[in-house]
Design a protein around this motif. Sequence first.
Motif, PDB file in Angstrom:
ATOM      1  N   LEU A  73      -7.093  -1.633   5.052  1.00 54.08           N
ATOM      2  CA  LEU A  73      -6.342  -1.888   6.285  1.00 54.08           C
ATOM      3  C   LEU A  73      -5.063  -2.689   6.041  1.00 54.08           C
ATOM      4  CD1 LEU A  73      -9.190  -2.611   8.872  1.00 54.08           C
ATOM      5  CD2 LEU A  73      -7.482  -0.785   9.013  1.00 54.08           C
ATOM      6  N   PHE A  74      -4.997  -3.416   4.923  1.00 50.10           N
ATOM      7  CA  PHE A  74      -3.772  -4.160   4.598  1.00 50.10           C
ATOM      8  C   PHE A  74      -2.602  -3.218   4.298  1.00 50.10           C
ATOM      9  CE2 PHE A  74      -6.887  -7.529   3.767  1.00 50.10           C
ATOM     10  CZ  PHE A  74      -6.241  -8.632   4.331  1.00 50.10           C
ATOM     11  N   PHE A  75      -2.901  -1.941   4.030  1.00 50.94           N
ATOM     12  CA  PHE A  75      -1.867  -1.003   3.590  1.00 50.94           C
ATOM     13  C   PHE A  75      -1.433  -0.018   4.665  1.00 50.94           C
ATOM     14  CE2 PHE A  75      -4.337  -2.373  -0.081  1.00 50.94           C
ATOM     15  CZ  PHE A  75      -3.337  -2.842  -0.928  1.00 50.94           C
ATOM     16  N   VAL A  76      -1.925  -0.156   5.908  1.00 54.34           N
ATOM     17  CA  VAL A  76      -1.498   0.750   6.982  1.00 54.34           C
ATOM     18  C   VAL A  76      -0.637  -0.018   7.980  1.00 54.34           C
ATOM     19  CG1 VAL A  76      -3.553   2.184   6.735  1.00 54.34           C
ATOM     20  CG2 VAL A  76      -3.546   0.349   8.440  1.00 54.34           C
ATOM     21  N   PRO A  77       0.255   0.689   8.730  1.00 51.61           N
ATOM     22  CA  PRO A  77       1.135   0.015   9.683  1.00 51.61           C
ATOM     23  C   PRO A  77       0.465  -0.228  11.035  1.00 51.61           C
ATOM     24  CG  PRO A  77       1.607   2.348   9.686  1.00 51.61           C
ATOM     25  CD  PRO A  77       0.526   2.138   8.650  1.00 51.61           C
ATOM     26  N   GLU A  78       1.080  -1.069  11.837  1.00 47.37           N
ATOM     27  CA  GLU A  78       0.704  -1.188  13.243  1.00 47.37           C
ATOM     28  C   GLU A  78       1.212   0.060  13.962  1.00 47.37           C
ATOM     29  OE1 GLU A  78      -1.034  -1.701  15.983  1.00 47.37           O
ATOM     30  OE2 GLU A  78      -1.144  -3.804  15.348  1.00 47.37           O
TER      31      GLU A  78
END
Length: 459
Positions: free
Chosen positions: A206-211
């Motif tokens: 999840l640290f690697f996906v955008p808002e």
Amino acid sequence: MKGQNSLYIVAITLVATLGGLLFGYDTAVISGAEKSVQAYLIDGLGLSSWSHGATISSALIGCIIGGALSGLLSSRFGRKKSLMLAAGLFFLSALGSGAPEFLFFTKGEPTMGLLYMFNFYRIIGGIGVGLASAVCPMYIGEIAPADIRGRLVSINQFAIIFGMLVVYFVNWGIANGQSLEWINTIGWRRMFTSEAIPAGIFGVLLFFVPETPRYLALNHQDDKALSILTRINGIDQAKIILQEIKGTVEKSSAKLLSYGVTIIVIGILLSVFQQFVGINVALYYAPRIFESMGAEKDASMLQTVVMGLVNVIFTVVAIVTVDKWGRRPLLMVGSVGMAIGMFAIGALSFMKVIGIGTLVFIIIYTASFMMSWGPITWVLISEIFPNKIRGKAVAIAVAAQWAANYFISSTYPAMMEFSGGMTYSFYGLMSVLSFIFVWKMVPETKGKTLEEMEHLLKK
């Protein structure tokens, strides 16, 4: 569509759907451990079938809480951070449910305090499920281009079913060849603890996906929103979409009933019918149902795996057809199939006929659900609500869904003690009513952007 970055869209979707996989994993892990938990905590304390039903369904209390809080959390902290919180709750629940004695209790000595602690850890996991069940489809729905949104949100349902299938294999693998005593003392703990692995992977990715761009636009971060939309859709389409989003943000009122009561009622009834047709009875109590048909312990676990494979296959049918055939036709066909399956199981139960016919009708029932109400409910919940009220409205719909789930799942053991035939016939009746509801009330949303849906609702 020209300009779409398909690889990037798929990568983001797959990370988000790990939340769906954990949703399925957490809700189905109990199916393999249920009888061991009963032997250790319920029978060991001399408690009733009501206590058994409440304990097996306790995670659903957390699901109601998580679903209800999802609107507040996703609106205040964002869709991405809400999913990170869900991942942490999954991880904590997996370790705690497998070792509820940690720090405070003696292993192997059932007490009421230990029962409460086990339920506490299951509720923690349930809050994670409730959050993920609301925010994952919302996240995918807000990221996805309109022409493939149905398929991408349906992949989340595929992930839920795949998570269930994975845990059926895990449970079967843990129990296969082992003595009942070993399963009742060690095996069930390993079933719960195994969830920590996918939960940890989800949290890291999840640290690697955008808002989502729609959340960013709602919070006046237009540059970031445009950047993400550009990477997904290409610059020309991104500018058009951002203007549509900004138009709905500026025009919409933040009040929940800005678009009337009907759309909220539709969202709630979609959720309630998805549960009142009885699907989670088949999922939570699958091994016990197969054993009641005369299957041995290992065979009942294997039949559960077979049912899981059928679920995956027919969820793929929904993914392939949802953006071609539309939402309404799939829901109505599914309702008919579920009604046939449940009424047949009810009739066989009244006649006390147990055999391959019962298994066939369970498969017809679950296949009908998985190609329709399973994925399509989540697709509709992610897209029918306008941008400005989506967080709140989804939270209400999802909380209603988990409340209905808890009611159906916790009453099943007592209902079966009263009459199996009447229990399954009740679910058949709900399937008929679900058909009428879709026919009369549910709008078709195929191919429309979230902003176009908003204009449709205004009319």
